[in-house]
Design an enzyme around this catalytic site. Structure first.
Site, PDB file in Angstrom:
ATOM      1  N   LYS A 276      44.333  48.723  42.602  1.00 30.11           N
ATOM      2  CA  LYS A 276      43.947  47.608  43.465  1.00 30.11           C
ATOM      3  C   LYS A 276      43.865  48.093  44.916  1.00 30.11           C
ATOM      4  CE  LYS A 276      46.050  43.742  40.933  1.00 30.11           C
ATOM      5  NZ  LYS A 276      44.797  43.035  40.640  1.00 30.11           N
ATOM      6  N   ARG A 350      46.244  40.716  29.724  1.00 30.43           N
ATOM      7  CA  ARG A 350      45.748  40.340  28.391  1.00 30.43           C
ATOM      8  C   ARG A 350      46.205  41.334  27.333  1.00 30.43           C
ATOM      9  NH1 ARG A 350      39.726  40.378  30.632  1.00 30.43           N
ATOM     10  NH2 ARG A 350      40.905  39.836  32.502  1.00 30.43           N
TER      11      ARG A 350
HETATM   12  N1  BES Z   1      47.378  40.000  38.033  1.00 29.32           N
HETATM   13  C1  BES Z   1      45.967  40.077  38.169  1.00 29.32           C
HETATM   14  C2  BES Z   1      45.346  38.710  38.435  1.00 29.32           C
HETATM   15  C3  BES Z   1      45.559  38.170  39.813  1.00 29.32           C
HETATM   16  C4  BES Z   1      44.783  38.599  40.856  1.00 29.32           C
HETATM   17  C5  BES Z   1      46.486  37.202  40.032  1.00 29.32           C
HETATM   18  C6  BES Z   1      44.955  38.068  42.116  1.00 29.32           C
HETATM   19  C7  BES Z   1      46.670  36.666  41.273  1.00 29.32           C
HETATM   20  C8  BES Z   1      45.902  37.103  42.333  1.00 29.32           C
HETATM   21  C9  BES Z   1      45.352  40.631  36.908  1.00 29.32           C
HETATM   22  O1  BES Z   1      46.119  41.575  36.249  1.00 29.32           O
HETATM   23  C10 BES Z   1      44.093  41.303  37.309  1.00 29.32           C
HETATM   24  O2  BES Z   1      44.169  42.267  38.008  1.00 29.32           O
HETATM   25  N2  BES Z   1      42.966  40.768  36.866  1.00 29.32           N
HETATM   26  C11 BES Z   1      41.713  41.290  37.224  1.00 29.32           C
HETATM   27  C12 BES Z   1      40.843  41.283  35.990  1.00 29.32           C
HETATM   28  C13 BES Z   1      39.572  42.066  36.133  1.00 29.32           C
HETATM   29  C14 BES Z   1      39.873  43.533  36.261  1.00 29.32           C
HETATM   30  C15 BES Z   1      38.709  41.795  34.923  1.00 29.32           C
HETATM   31  C16 BES Z   1      41.116  40.385  38.307  1.00 29.32           C
HETATM   32  O3  BES Z   1      41.320  39.171  38.238  1.00 29.32           O
HETATM   33  O4  BES Z   1      40.510  40.916  39.213  1.00 29.32           O
HETATM   34 MN    MN Z   2      45.826  43.520  36.971  1.00 26.75          MN
END
Ligand code: BES
Ligand code: MN
Ligand code: ZN
Length: 501
Positions: A276, A350
């Protein structure tokens, strides 16, 4: 902070809170106070913008001819319109105001509510519940005891007609609040102290309330074939865990199949090798919010001795980039036997849930299964911070969760699921892939479709709480930080549909 109930009478000391209705109609006790003080209330109302609207507060210091140190006028609007949630918000606002004022004791007088449908004890118990929820602080890391933000209030007494009934109702609500507080504590705790093993230790503490707690370590999960969950955790020096919490409260029905709750417990989500961006990454300490809610819910249910069989299962991992971390392109085999191509290591929740959901339905044959997860950023784009996303393979279950949300004021909004979205997670070389082919489109729905591959034919609902687990602003009953979202919602769902109440 302590809470008490008493019969209606004017207190001799401390602060006094009285109700004022729409257009500044005084409640009977407010009228008495106005008489005693030679019209101080009336004059204060005339010189301010206070209109008796729901949530308006006006503070009068050192009223003449009275021993109390202050009188707070609490605007409640039209008394017949007030719902349980309104009373909670009144309690919360009142406590939050007094906590910064230096007041140590307050007596709230609930009178003049005859036109309201709620029973006196319900109104009193819920104003107290709101006060308790609003009084929460996560201050364990504040070392300066003289900090001016330190809350001043020690005790609140609610004076009402049905004080013993209110005290009885509040016992259950207080247990629920303790569950909410556990969730808030877990969600606000940073990842250097809260990691899979220490989280599992927190779960073990629930055994004091009669919850049976089992912890699976990596060897055990390996033997069960949980390749999806273990793959996420393999880049971390912190070992992964799964915690299983049982509450068996159903009367004479020890064998009744349980209701199951499953939580995403990513104690920190760096994204892994699909790292990230730096700014805001600290927020990913609360990526265990789903697991936090399940754990707080178990505490609430055990605390109020819910008459239901419930099992909580949480998958605990840390998603880190490392020489041993999972790579984009890796293919893992989940406990279900289905294979998953990892196209983005940041779509890790997931993967954790895939094994936790499969394990739960396989072992417990639950009557129904509800998972909670801070699963997608996309749900925040869709719904902001007002509602969690709800996905389900069962319309009745979805409706029941929606209604429970309305009752307690924790919003959910249903999104669709259909085969066209599910197609997006088919992989050319494995059974599934962990992200969709649709780019930024329908990200939350695609994630839910992925989860659905691991629930078999169990009635199931998924709550994407990414927008709800954490709050950057204070409200009456939810201070900023970990919100505890979902505990009250699911407690209400169980109370209404699974306790014969
Ligand atoms: N934990 C994150 C989701 C999230 C992001 C929660 C921002 C709260 C604030 C999750 O693990 C994630 O990174 N999801 C990705 C999925 C994508 C790679 C398909 C997302 O939402 O960007
Ligand atoms: Mn994630
Ligand atoms: Zn995550």
């Amino acid at each position: 902070m302590k809470f008490a109930f008493s019969e209606i009478s004017l207190p001799k000391r401390g602060s006094l809170a009285v109700l004022v209705f729409a257009d500044n109609t005084l409640s009977p006790m407010a009228q008495d106070v106005d008489d005693i003080t030679g019209g101080v209330l009336t004059r204060a109302l005339e010189t301010s913008r206070f209109k008796g609207k729901k949530g308006d507060l006006l503070e009068i210091l050192a009223p003449q001819d009275m021993d109390v140190s202050r009188v707070i006028l609490v605007g409640v609007g039209e008394p017949e319109d007030l719902k349980l949630v309104d009373f909670e918000n009144l309690g919360g606002s009142l406590v939050r105001k007094l906590n910064t004022s230096g007041a140590r004791n307050v007596t709230v007088i609930l009178d003049g509510l005859e036109s309201n449908d709620l029973r006196d004890n319900e109104a009193a118990a819920h104003i107290t519940f709101g006060a308790k929820l609003g009084s929460y602080r996560f201050n364990k890391y504040k070392t300066d005891e003289d900090d001016a933000s330190e809350p001043s209030l020690l005790r609140m007494t609610v004076a009402c007609k049905a004080s013993s009934g209110a005290r009885k109702l509040f016992t259950d609500l207080e247990a629920i609040a303790e569950g909410v507080f556990l969730t808030r504590d877990l969600v606000s705790e940073p990842a250097n102290t809260l990691f899979p093993e220490s989280f599992a230790d927190k779960c073990r503490e629930l055994s004091a309330l009669g919850v049976d707690v089992e912890i699976l370590d990596e060897d055990k999960m390996e033997r069960l074939g949980m390749g999806a969950l273990l793959g996420v955790g393999q880049g971390s020096v912190r070992e992964s865990r799964m915690a299983i919490m049982h509450w068996n409260g159903a009367p004479n029905k020890k064998s009744k199949n349980p209701i199951a709750f499953v939580g995403k417990g990513v104690c920190f989500d760096t994204g892994g090798i699909s790292l990230k961006p730096g700014p805001g990454m600290e927020e990913m300490k609360w990526d265990m919010g789903g697991a936090g809610t399940v754990t707080g819910l178990m505490k609430a249910l055990a605390g109020r001795k819910a008459k239901a069989n419930v099992v909580g299962v949480i998958g605990l991992v840390e998603n880190m980039p490392d020489g041993n971390a999972q790579r984009p392109g890796d293919i893992v085999t989940s406990m279900s036997g289905q294979t998953i191509e990892i196209l983005n290591t940041d779509a890790e929740g997931r993967l954790v849930l895939a094994d936790a959901l499969w394990y739960t339905q396989d072992r417990f044959k639950p009557e129904l299964m509800i998972d909670l997860a801070t699963l997608t950023g996309a749900i925040i784009i869709a719904l902001g911070h007002e509602n969690a996303g709800l996905f389900s393979n069962d319309d009745d279950l979805a409706d029941q969760i929606f209604d429970a949300g309305k009752t307690v004021g924790e919003g959910v909004w249903r999104l669709p699921m259909q085969p066209e979205y599910a197609k997006q997670v088919k992989s050319p070389i494995a059974d599934f892939q962990n992200i969709g082919t649709g780019g930024r489109g329908a990200g939350s729905i695609v994630a839910a479709e992925f989860l659905k591959k691991f629930v078999n034919d169990t009635p199931w609902a998924h709550l994407d709480i990414a927008g709800m687990a954490w709050s950057k602003k204070d409200t009456a009953i939810v201070p900023k930080g970990g919100t505890g979202y979902g505990v009250r919602l699911l407690d209400q769902f169980i109370r209404k549909h699974h306790e014969g109440k």
